[in-house]
Design a protein around this motif. Sequence first.
Motif, mmCIF file in Angstrom:
data_model
loop_
_atom_site.group_PDB
_atom_site.id
_atom_site.type_symbol
_atom_site.label_atom_id
_atom_site.label_comp_id
_atom_site.label_asym_id
_atom_site.label_seq_id
_atom_site.Cartn_x
_atom_site.Cartn_y
_atom_site.Cartn_z
ATOM 1 N N THR A 55 0.827 -1.215 0.000
ATOM 2 C CA THR A 55 0.000 0.000 0.000
ATOM 3 C C THR A 55 0.859 1.262 0.000
ATOM 4 O OG1 THR A 55 -0.124 0.183 2.425
ATOM 5 C CG2 THR A 55 -1.783 -1.191 1.332
ATOM 6 N N ASP A 56 2.152 1.120 0.184
ATOM 7 C CA ASP A 56 3.041 2.283 0.264
ATOM 8 C C ASP A 56 3.245 2.884 -1.122
ATOM 9 O OD1 ASP A 56 4.783 4.175 1.232
ATOM 10 O OD2 ASP A 56 6.526 2.854 1.170
ATOM 11 N N GLN A 57 2.686 4.070 -1.334
ATOM 12 C CA GLN A 57 2.804 4.778 -2.610
ATOM 13 C C GLN A 57 3.803 5.930 -2.467
ATOM 14 O OE1 GLN A 57 0.679 3.921 -5.479
ATOM 15 N NE2 GLN A 57 0.437 2.114 -4.181
ATOM 16 N N PRO A 58 4.516 6.255 -3.540
ATOM 17 C CA PRO A 58 5.446 7.390 -3.471
ATOM 18 C C PRO A 58 4.721 8.675 -3.067
ATOM 19 C CG PRO A 58 5.796 6.137 -5.479
ATOM 20 C CD PRO A 58 4.542 5.603 -4.861
ATOM 21 N N GLY A 59 5.375 9.493 -2.270
ATOM 22 C CA GLY A 59 4.778 10.745 -1.829
ATOM 23 C C GLY A 59 5.482 11.289 -0.611
ATOM 24 N N PRO A 60 4.967 12.377 -0.049
ATOM 25 C CA PRO A 60 5.580 12.972 1.147
ATOM 26 C C PRO A 60 5.477 12.041 2.347
ATOM 27 C CG PRO A 60 3.498 14.042 0.635
ATOM 28 C CD PRO A 60 3.805 13.160 -0.520
ATOM 29 N N PHE A 61 6.422 12.171 3.263
ATOM 30 C CA PHE A 61 6.535 11.268 4.405
ATOM 31 C C PHE A 61 5.240 11.195 5.228
ATOM 32 C CE2 PHE A 61 7.218 11.125 9.030
ATOM 33 C CZ PHE A 61 7.670 9.819 9.156
ATOM 34 N N ILE A 62 4.654 12.353 5.552
ATOM 35 C CA ILE A 62 3.483 12.373 6.428
ATOM 36 C C ILE A 62 2.320 11.606 5.812
ATOM 37 C CG2 ILE A 62 1.729 13.868 7.475
ATOM 38 C CD1 ILE A 62 3.880 15.969 7.885
ATOM 39 N N ARG A 63 2.100 11.791 4.524
ATOM 40 C CA ARG A 63 0.982 11.101 3.874
ATOM 41 C C ARG A 63 1.244 9.605 3.761
ATOM 42 N NH1 ARG A 63 -2.315 14.852 -0.249
ATOM 43 N NH2 ARG A 63 -2.436 16.652 1.114
ATOM 44 N N ARG A 64 2.470 9.233 3.515
ATOM 45 C CA ARG A 64 2.797 7.805 3.461
ATOM 46 C C ARG A 64 2.613 7.176 4.837
ATOM 47 N NH1 ARG A 64 8.657 7.397 1.214
ATOM 48 N NH2 ARG A 64 8.193 5.154 1.146
ATOM 49 N N ARG A 65 3.103 7.866 5.872
ATOM 50 C CA ARG A 65 2.958 7.337 7.239
ATOM 51 C C ARG A 65 1.494 7.191 7.615
ATOM 52 N NH1 ARG A 65 3.989 11.619 11.600
ATOM 53 N NH2 ARG A 65 1.897 12.095 10.816
ATOM 54 N N ASN A 66 0.685 8.209 7.321
ATOM 55 C CA ASN A 66 -0.735 8.158 7.665
ATOM 56 C C ASN A 66 -1.456 7.059 6.900
ATOM 57 O OD1 ASN A 66 -0.279 10.326 9.322
ATOM 58 N ND2 ASN A 66 -1.173 11.846 7.958
ATOM 59 N N ALA A 67 -1.102 6.899 5.619
ATOM 60 C CA ALA A 67 -1.748 5.861 4.807
ATOM 61 C C ALA A 67 -1.380 4.470 5.311
ATOM 62 C CB ALA A 67 -1.343 6.018 3.346
ATOM 63 N N LEU A 68 -0.126 4.270 5.692
ATOM 64 C CA LEU A 68 0.294 2.967 6.218
ATOM 65 C C LEU A 68 -0.404 2.670 7.548
ATOM 66 C CD1 LEU A 68 4.120 3.014 5.404
ATOM 67 C CD2 LEU A 68 2.378 1.589 4.343
ATOM 68 N N SER A 69 -0.527 3.670 8.393
ATOM 69 C CA SER A 69 -1.227 3.483 9.676
ATOM 70 C C SER A 69 -2.693 3.137 9.441
ATOM 71 C CB SER A 69 -1.121 4.749 10.529
ATOM 72 O OG SER A 69 0.227 5.079 10.770
ATOM 73 N N PHE A 70 -3.301 3.848 8.481
ATOM 74 C CA PHE A 70 -4.697 3.569 8.143
ATOM 75 C C PHE A 70 -4.842 2.162 7.573
ATOM 76 C CE2 PHE A 70 -8.224 3.978 4.959
ATOM 77 C CZ PHE A 70 -9.258 4.111 5.878
ATOM 78 N N ALA A 71 -3.871 1.746 6.767
ATOM 79 C CA ALA A 71 -3.904 0.402 6.184
ATOM 80 C C ALA A 71 -3.839 -0.665 7.274
ATOM 81 C CB ALA A 71 -2.736 0.228 5.207
ATOM 82 N N VAL A 72 -2.943 -0.473 8.245
ATOM 83 C CA VAL A 72 -2.830 -1.437 9.350
ATOM 84 C C VAL A 72 -4.172 -1.555 10.073
ATOM 85 C CG1 VAL A 72 -1.755 -1.898 11.585
ATOM 86 C CG2 VAL A 72 -0.352 -1.083 9.671
ATOM 87 N N ALA A 73 -4.797 -0.420 10.384
ATOM 88 C CA ALA A 73 -6.086 -0.434 11.092
ATOM 89 C C ALA A 73 -7.162 -1.126 10.256
ATOM 90 C CB ALA A 73 -6.511 0.998 11.421
ATOM 91 N N CYS A 74 -7.234 -0.797 8.973
ATOM 92 C CA CYS A 74 -8.241 -1.408 8.088
ATOM 93 C C CYS A 74 -8.044 -2.914 7.977
ATOM 94 C CB CYS A 74 -8.177 -0.774 6.702
ATOM 95 S SG CYS A 74 -8.809 0.904 6.627
ATOM 96 N N PHE A 75 -6.804 -3.329 7.799
ATOM 97 C CA PHE A 75 -6.524 -4.754 7.634
ATOM 98 C C PHE A 75 -6.932 -5.543 8.875
ATOM 99 C CE2 PHE A 75 -2.837 -3.982 4.412
ATOM 100 C CZ PHE A 75 -3.757 -3.430 3.541
ATOM 101 N N LEU A 76 -6.658 -4.986 10.040
ATOM 102 C CA LEU A 76 -6.984 -5.699 11.278
ATOM 103 C C LEU A 76 -8.489 -5.778 11.480
ATOM 104 C CD1 LEU A 76 -4.227 -4.358 13.719
ATOM 105 C CD2 LEU A 76 -4.233 -6.407 12.282
ATOM 106 N N VAL A 77 -9.202 -4.694 11.179
ATOM 107 C CA VAL A 77 -10.670 -4.714 11.303
ATOM 108 C C VAL A 77 -11.274 -5.722 10.329
ATOM 109 C CG1 VAL A 77 -12.778 -3.368 10.946
ATOM 110 C CG2 VAL A 77 -10.853 -2.361 12.188
ATOM 111 N N VAL A 78 -10.804 -5.684 9.085
ATOM 112 C CA VAL A 78 -11.309 -6.606 8.068
ATOM 113 C C VAL A 78 -11.014 -8.053 8.445
ATOM 114 C CG1 VAL A 78 -11.015 -7.364 5.680
ATOM 115 C CG2 VAL A 78 -11.224 -4.939 6.196
ATOM 116 N N ALA A 79 -9.776 -8.322 8.888
ATOM 117 C CA ALA A 79 -9.399 -9.687 9.269
ATOM 118 C C ALA A 79 -10.231 -10.181 10.443
ATOM 119 C CB ALA A 79 -7.907 -9.719 9.624
#
Length: 753
Positions: A55-79
């Motif tokens: 899920t890590d897409q090129p871009g500024p650090f803050i947006r990548r960090r936030n997207a990765l954190s959101f991905a972790v939360a989504c994956f755990l809820v879905v699982a």
Amino acid sequence: MNYSAELKKFVTGQSVYSGIRITLAAVLPSLVLVHFGVLKDYYLFPLGTIFVALTDQPGPFIRRRNALSFAVACFLVVALIASLVMNFKILVLLEIIVFGMFFSLIGIYGQRLAAVGSLALVVMAIFIDGHLTGGNIARSLLIFAAGCIWFLIIFLIVTTIQPYKLASQMIGENYLQLSEFLKIKAGYYQKNPDFDKLSSQVIAKQIEIKNLQEDTRETVFRTRTIVNESTTTSRLLMLMFLSSMDLHEKLMTSESNYQKLQQSFEDSMILVNIHDYLILLSNEITNIGLSLQIGTKAKPVSNLELELQKINSHYFELRNKQMNAGTLENFMILRQILARINEITKDISDIYKIFSQDIKLAKSLSTGLDIKNFVPNEEKINFKVLRNNISLSSSHFRHAVRVTTALLIGYLFSLFQFIGIGHTYWILITTVAILKPAYSITKKRNLLRLYGTVVGAVLAYGILYFVSSGPVLFAILMVSMILCFSLLKIQYFWAVLFMTMYVFLGFNFLSPGHINIIFKDRIVDTAIGGIIAFLVSYSILPVWEHTQNLDLMKKCVESNLIYFQSVMSKFLTDGFNMQDYKVKRKNAIISLANLSDNFQRMISEPKNQRKKLEVVHQFVATSHLLTAYIASLSQYSKNKEKYPEIDAESWSRKIEAEMHQIFTLLNGEDIDKALQMESRLMPDDEIEELLIQRKNEILEREVFDRRDPDKVSHLTELKNIHDILELIYDVAREQRKVIEKYRNESHATLPQS
């Protein structure tokens, strides 16, 4: 092809860097688990790592960090939810509907969240039937969560250690793309060039450059350490990127009447020499790009000063031998081309000077730009945007319906036990991976995934049959993973091939001896998923590209008009705002690339959906010429020279009237007679008299052997400005005729579909 350079481009690029990082993040913990003999019980750990990493897409650090954190939360809820309801088929169907719609719709907020949504659906697929989780759900979820969080930690560590690495690699890729663009342009100067093929290649490369520039612009302009210009490195990176944008424009300005040029100088070697020199310049730009990707200082490969001197000398010798009253204008065109080449050479030399890492230069560097005007727009995260897209008129909503329908069909299909499907999630994963908003992309990915899976499965089967050495198999597994993750965004067939190989090898390490079952299941499930994706993309609320053409054509005309007005402002007034000009240049290039991209996808659609394909093709071709000619004209807006001999006001009114007519026709309205009259204005330029005077001087043998390559006569500049304005008007008129012809044939206004 220079295979050594191509290999360096690939190996030093961000794709391979990312692929190695993902592979090591997944494999190193696996080696520890193997050491303790528990990998089979903890294989969800590396799986979670890979999913978050993807899920890590090129871009500024803050947006990548936030997207990765959101991905972790989504994956755990879905699982968690998928694991809890897997034994209740009705709830599973409801889960597919809710998750399918939601995670497909969040793509409205940009590519970053679109990637999170797609991978969240993949997570749902692997947990949907408990095939991988076993009996202890809590334990499996904890292991999966640990793997997800592990990559987030790796990301934070790597970006802290190398804060400029991604930006440097992306800027380097910009230069590499510009190098390829220049090679294509050099093709126009070869003997007997294929003009149609070259034009198609120019359009395709412009699309690639635009997409890369957008990603790089976001990364550079939204990365705080670079924008604040707090360090030498950050300031130099900013300057390198801005230089690449200006270099791109200069490469566009070399547009000329190549067919006439070939006819005028077919008996001379000057055009071939220009081709060879442009290839040299292309190699220098490649060298700059590679150095940025690697992180080293670039040094010139060739002696550009010497080579440029040779080509200028060739021109002056040819000019002194063959220039007469009849060939004067041909030599003026050639002189202007050489002037552009001199400017590009100077720019490349200046870029090399930046690599000197001069501290004083870096400290004094200030872009003077309002950065926020150059950052790509991105939808804000608010529910109003989401709510507004819950409608059949929204292409995002229609795509969400298709994805959800395909997932439901795939899941229901897997319930038929007599078929003997052993891996339900492979069908669902294939469906998610293939189904994209555009039918053309879905169709292409479908075939590539099927071919890649079959070839990869056969290769993996052969490797496992003939190779029994554990270390050798592990080495092949590592290489396959790196290549898969490196090629996922650029070469989908090869990515799927290597993905299939590492999946087979991974399963073999976990459960040796089951290769025949995996071989059958992988190919059958991929084929089923592909068929479902294809049928759904064609029949369930499809969004055909021709429905987007009208809006994109309007936007392209409007952006070119505004771009032209910005360039002409220098000729009409003393005020020329560089920042305003650069914003409008950016918008024109983006609009042009979006239209071209849409047309390219349209070509891959069913024949009955290629509405007015020829008209759109002509419109795209003329739009490219318009943008290129306006870029050529812009070079005269940025110098201090005055051109009172040009009737700039009449030219501006004449061309703007023609472009306004195009926009009027696209809106389905009748053209105002006042616009028609404006477009017929006859500018009162003084060029003809000056040309006649110069030709008389030549007839009287007053030919001066001036050999200053940096000095272009005022008359040559005037002639070139006049010719460019004529070309812009002619192309705009041709574009208007294309739309008029379409309206006359249709006996109606332009429809939306």
